[in-house]
Structure formats: C-alpha cells, structure tokens
Design a protein around this motif. Structure first.
Motif, PDB file in Angstrom:
ATOM      1  N   GLY A  81     -12.278  11.731 -29.412  1.00  9.87           N
ATOM      2  CA  GLY A  81     -12.755  12.985 -28.846  1.00  9.87           C
ATOM      3  C   GLY A  81     -14.199  13.262 -29.224  1.00  9.87           C
ATOM      4  O   GLY A  81     -14.995  13.714 -28.384  1.00  9.87           O
ATOM      5  N   LEU A  82     -14.554  12.982 -30.463  1.00 18.01           N
ATOM      6  CA  LEU A  82     -15.940  13.185 -30.889  1.00 18.01           C
ATOM      7  C   LEU A  82     -16.886  12.254 -30.136  1.00 18.01           C
ATOM      8  O   LEU A  82     -18.007  12.630 -29.793  1.00 18.01           O
ATOM      9  N   GLY A  83     -16.406  11.027 -29.856  1.00 18.48           N
ATOM     10  CA  GLY A  83     -17.227  10.100 -29.085  1.00 18.48           C
ATOM     11  C   GLY A  83     -17.473  10.603 -27.669  1.00 18.48           C
ATOM     12  O   GLY A  83     -18.567  10.472 -27.127  1.00 18.48           O
ATOM     13  N   ARG A  84     -16.428  11.181 -27.064  1.00 18.80           N
ATOM     14  CA  ARG A  84     -16.599  11.711 -25.713  1.00 18.80           C
ATOM     15  C   ARG A  84     -17.531  12.913 -25.709  1.00 18.80           C
ATOM     16  O   ARG A  84     -18.342  13.092 -24.796  1.00 18.80           O
ATOM     17  N   ILE A  85     -17.433  13.764 -26.729  1.00 22.97           N
ATOM     18  CA  ILE A  85     -18.313  14.925 -26.825  1.00 22.97           C
ATOM     19  C   ILE A  85     -19.769  14.498 -26.919  1.00 22.97           C
ATOM     20  O   ILE A  85     -20.661  15.129 -26.341  1.00 22.97           O
ATOM     21  N   ALA A  86     -20.025  13.389 -27.616  1.00 21.30           N
ATOM     22  CA  ALA A  86     -21.409  12.928 -27.789  1.00 21.30           C
ATOM     23  C   ALA A  86     -22.082  12.690 -26.449  1.00 21.30           C
ATOM     24  O   ALA A  86     -23.271  12.962 -26.274  1.00 21.30           O
ATOM     25  N   GLY A  87     -21.301  12.201 -25.478  1.00 21.09           N
ATOM     26  CA  GLY A  87     -21.869  11.977 -24.165  1.00 21.09           C
ATOM     27  C   GLY A  87     -22.348  13.252 -23.502  1.00 21.09           C
ATOM     28  O   GLY A  87     -23.328  13.260 -22.754  1.00 21.09           O
ATOM     29  N   TYR A  88     -21.660  14.360 -23.782  1.00 23.38           N
ATOM     30  CA  TYR A  88     -22.020  15.636 -23.166  1.00 23.38           C
ATOM     31  C   TYR A  88     -23.262  16.261 -23.799  1.00 23.38           C
ATOM     32  O   TYR A  88     -23.765  17.268 -23.315  1.00 23.38           O
ATOM     33  N   MET A  89     -23.747  15.677 -24.891  1.00 20.68           N
ATOM     34  CA  MET A  89     -24.940  16.210 -25.545  1.00 20.68           C
ATOM     35  C   MET A  89     -26.207  15.554 -25.014  1.00 20.68           C
ATOM     36  O   MET A  89     -27.302  15.887 -25.436  1.00 20.68           O
ATOM     37  N   ASP A  90     -26.075  14.610 -24.084  1.00 21.77           N
ATOM     38  CA  ASP A  90     -27.235  13.955 -23.484  1.00 21.77           C
ATOM     39  C   ASP A  90     -28.002  14.988 -22.659  1.00 21.77           C
ATOM     40  O   ASP A  90     -27.441  15.603 -21.748  1.00 21.77           O
ATOM     41  N   PRO A  91     -29.298  15.211 -22.942  1.00 19.32           N
ATOM     42  CA  PRO A  91     -30.055  16.236 -22.207  1.00 19.32           C
ATOM     43  C   PRO A  91     -30.223  15.910 -20.729  1.00 19.32           C
ATOM     44  O   PRO A  91     -30.535  16.786 -19.927  1.00 19.32           O
ATOM     45  N   GLY A  92     -29.992  14.651 -20.336  1.00 15.76           N
ATOM     46  CA  GLY A  92     -30.115  14.283 -18.933  1.00 15.76           C
ATOM     47  C   GLY A  92     -28.803  14.319 -18.176  1.00 15.76           C
ATOM     48  O   GLY A  92     -28.754  13.964 -16.995  1.00 15.76           O
ATOM     49  N   ALA A 268     -22.958  23.331  -4.081  1.00 14.34           N
ATOM     50  CA  ALA A 268     -22.863  24.521  -4.933  1.00 14.34           C
ATOM     51  C   ALA A 268     -23.261  24.208  -6.371  1.00 14.34           C
ATOM     52  O   ALA A 268     -23.023  23.112  -6.877  1.00 14.34           O
ATOM     53  N   ARG A 269     -23.875  25.194  -7.018  1.00 15.36           N
ATOM     54  CA  ARG A 269     -24.140  25.149  -8.460  1.00 15.36           C
ATOM     55  C   ARG A 269     -24.155  26.584  -8.983  1.00 15.36           C
ATOM     56  O   ARG A 269     -24.124  27.542  -8.222  1.00 15.36           O
ATOM     57  N   ILE A 270     -24.251  26.716 -10.286  1.00 16.07           N
ATOM     58  CA  ILE A 270     -24.247  28.038 -10.913  1.00 16.07           C
ATOM     59  C   ILE A 270     -25.465  28.836 -10.452  1.00 16.07           C
ATOM     60  O   ILE A 270     -26.543  28.281 -10.248  1.00 16.07           O
ATOM     61  N   GLN A 271     -25.294  30.128 -10.266  1.00 14.28           N
ATOM     62  CA  GLN A 271     -26.393  31.009  -9.860  1.00 14.28           C
ATOM     63  C   GLN A 271     -27.394  31.165 -11.007  1.00 14.28           C
ATOM     64  O   GLN A 271     -27.027  31.201 -12.170  1.00 14.28           O
ATOM     65  N   GLY A 272     -28.691  31.257 -10.663  1.00 13.27           N
ATOM     66  CA  GLY A 272     -29.710  31.492 -11.682  1.00 13.27           C
ATOM     67  C   GLY A 272     -30.039  30.226 -12.451  1.00 13.27           C
ATOM     68  O   GLY A 272     -29.953  29.115 -11.935  1.00 13.27           O
ATOM     69  N   GLN A 273     -30.405  30.399 -13.727  1.00 15.87           N
ATOM     70  CA  GLN A 273     -30.830  29.269 -14.549  1.00 15.87           C
ATOM     71  C   GLN A 273     -29.630  28.421 -14.945  1.00 15.87           C
ATOM     72  O   GLN A 273     -28.702  28.914 -15.590  1.00 15.87           O
ATOM     73  N   PRO A 274     -29.583  27.143 -14.569  1.00 15.16           N
ATOM     74  CA  PRO A 274     -28.442  26.300 -14.941  1.00 15.16           C
ATOM     75  C   PRO A 274     -28.499  25.899 -16.407  1.00 15.16           C
ATOM     76  O   PRO A 274     -29.450  26.214 -17.128  1.00 15.16           O
ATOM     77  N   ARG A 275     -27.486  25.173 -16.831  1.00 20.08           N
ATOM     78  CA  ARG A 275     -27.367  24.721 -18.218  1.00 20.08           C
ATOM     79  C   ARG A 275     -28.578  23.927 -18.670  1.00 20.08           C
ATOM     80  O   ARG A 275     -29.034  24.031 -19.809  1.00 20.08           O
ATOM     81  N   ALA A 276     -29.137  23.122 -17.777  1.00 16.13           N
ATOM     82  CA  ALA A 276     -30.319  22.307 -18.089  1.00 16.13           C
ATOM     83  C   ALA A 276     -31.183  22.228 -16.841  1.00 16.13           C
ATOM     84  O   ALA A 276     -30.679  22.289 -15.714  1.00 16.13           O
ATOM     85  N   ALA A 277     -32.481  22.067 -17.042  1.00 16.62           N
ATOM     86  CA  ALA A 277     -33.415  22.032 -15.908  1.00 16.62           C
ATOM     87  C   ALA A 277     -33.091  20.901 -14.948  1.00 16.62           C
ATOM     88  O   ALA A 277     -33.277  21.028 -13.729  1.00 16.62           O
ATOM     89  N   ILE A 278     -32.574  19.787 -15.458  1.00 15.03           N
ATOM     90  CA  ILE A 278     -32.306  18.639 -14.600  1.00 15.03           C
ATOM     91  C   ILE A 278     -31.195  18.939 -13.585  1.00 15.03           C
ATOM     92  O   ILE A 278     -31.145  18.336 -12.511  1.00 15.03           O
ATOM     93  N   VAL A 279     -30.305  19.873 -13.895  1.00 16.85           N
ATOM     94  CA  VAL A 279     -29.259  20.255 -12.938  1.00 16.85           C
ATOM     95  C   VAL A 279     -29.912  20.829 -11.681  1.00 16.85           C
ATOM     96  O   VAL A 279     -29.547  20.476 -10.554  1.00 16.85           O
ATOM     97  N   ALA A 280     -30.889  21.716 -11.875  1.00 14.17           N
ATOM     98  CA  ALA A 280     -31.592  22.300 -10.733  1.00 14.17           C
ATOM     99  C   ALA A 280     -32.355  21.234  -9.953  1.00 14.17           C
ATOM    100  O   ALA A 280     -32.443  21.295  -8.723  1.00 14.17           O
ATOM    101  N   GLU A 281     -32.891  20.236 -10.664  1.00 19.23           N
ATOM    102  CA  GLU A 281     -33.643  19.170  -9.987  1.00 19.23           C
ATOM    103  C   GLU A 281     -32.721  18.305  -9.127  1.00 19.23           C
ATOM    104  O   GLU A 281     -33.084  17.920  -8.006  1.00 19.23           O
ATOM    105  N   VAL A 282     -31.539  17.986  -9.640  1.00 21.49           N
ATOM    106  CA  VAL A 282     -30.586  17.197  -8.855  1.00 21.49           C
ATOM    107  C   VAL A 282     -30.115  17.998  -7.649  1.00 21.49           C
ATOM    108  O   VAL A 282     -30.017  17.472  -6.532  1.00 21.49           O
ATOM    109  N   TYR A 283     -29.840  19.280  -7.858  1.00 20.44           N
ATOM    110  CA  TYR A 283     -29.408  20.144  -6.757  1.00 20.44           C
ATOM    111  C   TYR A 283     -30.492  20.196  -5.671  1.00 20.44           C
ATOM    112  O   TYR A 283     -30.190  20.089  -4.477  1.00 20.44           O
TER     113      TYR A 283
END
Length: 293
Positions: A81-92, A268-283
C-alpha cells in the motif's frame, strides 16, 4: 482483543525471522534490550509466550508461528500500500478515466504528442467507467458519454463519435466493387450488441444492414475491432475506435452507407484550481482536440 502497536509487531517479526534478538536489533537500529522488551510487552498483551530460548538464539512457539504468519502478511500488505501511495505523490500525475474503446482507438495514438507537450506528465489512464466521480484525490479528469452533472465540476461537450462501415483492405476492396445490395453475399457482418439498441445506429441495422448475416456480435468494442482487422467481416464500428486503424491503412472505410452519428462525449474536471497545474494543462490539451477535429 486490542491490536498491539506496529512497533511491537515489527520487533517481533524481525526477531522471528532472524531467530535472534541481536540481529533483529541491528536490522531495526535498536538495542538488543529494546527488542527483548518489545517481545516481552507483546507476550504480556497476548497472555502467552511467543519464543523459547535455544542456545544463543530463539525459536517460535506454536503461538509465535501463527502470529508470525499473520504479521508477515499484514506487513507485506502495508508495504504494498505504501508503494502504491508513492506513485500518487508524483507531481506530474494525472488520473484520467476514459471509455476503453475511445482510449484504444483515439487517445493511445495521441499520447506521444501529449507527452511531448507535457514532458513531466505521468498519466494514470483508467477505463473503469464506474469511477465517474471527479474529486481532488482519486480522479482528475473524466471523459464520459454523458454529462456528470456533479456539483463543483466544470464540463464541456467534447468529441462526437459516429458509426462507420469498414473492413480489412482486401475485403474492403472486394466490397467496393459491388453495389451495397450485393455486399451481403460477399461478407458477414461484425457489430456491437449495443448497436442494435442505439437510437441512431438502430435504423442502419434495420434498413441498410438487414440483409447481412451477423457472424460476430460483441459486447466489447475492442474485440469487434480485432475481428475487423483479422478480415472476419464487414464491421459497423465507432469512428473514434477505428481512427488509428483507418489512418495507417489496416482498415478501409466501405462507401455506400449513410453517415450516422454516435456517442457525444463530455470532458470534465474539478471546478476552479485543480489539485496540480498539470491537470489543467492536460484538460486544456484535450479540449483543443475538438477545435482541431
């Protein structure tokens, strides 16, 4: 019974694995007396001995063996589980949910272009369409065949699909030499089970394709595409699924059939500022695809 602390369980597991308190202490960067004290505490909590002395080491009692198996499984699960969480910490990281057929036929061929535009991107692409709820933790962007209508989510009409008659090149060329009314004698029909009930494609099946023998009916569009590529028949395909195969010549469109609209996709994505800037760029990159189309 109260579950013992993780610290006690880790000390016990190391001692059980090594059969020696000193080596367990070295592994955990503790003193031998600390390990001994942890084991003693654990035995007091459980009310029974876990080790017995054997020469300079220790061996497990029956109760200790049972506990070691459970603790090892629990620690392995925790480590995983900790290994899987590490993947979610990637800023990209961007988590994108997309229908499987659309991901295979349209998105996959364009991922190299997207990665060139956003080199830092780490895309987690999921085809689990039940994960339609956009949030700031699990799902960043959703492509769906209907609006989510979820509070605090911005969404827009995206690409429009269509139904296309296509076949492998050799078969497509044979069919092209015949008028549509003679084509059923030359090939069987490959189609999606959903196509029969689709409000737009239904008329195509009832009229223009009524004379064909249905040699393959699929509930997975990717299997339908595979059958068409193998030359197994004339296929009634979603255009976006067939896009790459048409572009590289592995499939050819067969003329003489009316153009029929398919699914309308939404982005669709979250309204306003997303979790990370790259989310808005992909959208934004995905949104631009409708303009180019």
């Amino acid at each position: 019974m109260r579950i013992p602390s993780l610290k006690l369980l880790q000390g016990f597991e190391a001692a059980a694995r090594h059969g020696n308190f000193s080596r367990a202490a070295d592994e955990l960067c503790l003193s031998q007396s600390a390990i001994s004290h942890q084991v003693q505490q654990l035995e007091q909590q459980l009310g029974q001995p876990l080790f017995r002395r054997v020469g300079r080491g220790v061996e497990l009692t029956v109760a200790g063996e049972v506990l070691q198996q459970s603790v090892r499984r629990a620690l392995d699960n925790l480590q995983g589980g900790l290994g899987r969480i590490a993947g979610y910490m990637d800023p990209g990281l961007v988590v994108l949910v997309c229908p499987a057929a659309l991901a295979q036929g349209w998105l996959q061929p364009r991922l190299a272009e997207l990665r060139r535009a956003l080199p830092q991107l780490s895309l987690l692409l999921s085809t689990d369409e039940s994960a339609r709820f956009v949030d700031e933790i699990d799902v960043d962007i959703v492509i769906a065949d209907r609006p989510l209508q979820q509070p605090d989510v911005m969404e827009r009409r995206w690409l429009r699909d269509g139904w296309l008659m296509a076949a492998a090149p050799e078969l497509a060329q044979r069919l092209a030499a015949l008028p549509p009314e003679r084509q059923p004698s030359e090939a069987g029909l490959l189609c999606l089970e959903d196509g029969f009930t689709d409000a737009r494609a239904g008329e195509l099946f009832r009229a223009h394709l009524a004379g064909f023998r249905r040699v393959g009916i699929y509930d997975d569009a990717r299997l339908l595409l595979d059958a068409a590529l193998r030359g197994e028949g004339l296929a009634c395909l979603p255009k976006l699924l067939a896009a790459e195969a048409l572009a590289d010549g592995r499939l050819q469109a067969v003329a003489g059939y009316p153009a029929v609209d398919g699914a309308q996709y939404w982005l669709a994505r979250i309204q306003g500022q997303p979790r990370a800037a790259i989310v808005a760029e992909v959208y934004a990159w995905l949104a631009r695809q409708t303009e180019e189309a």
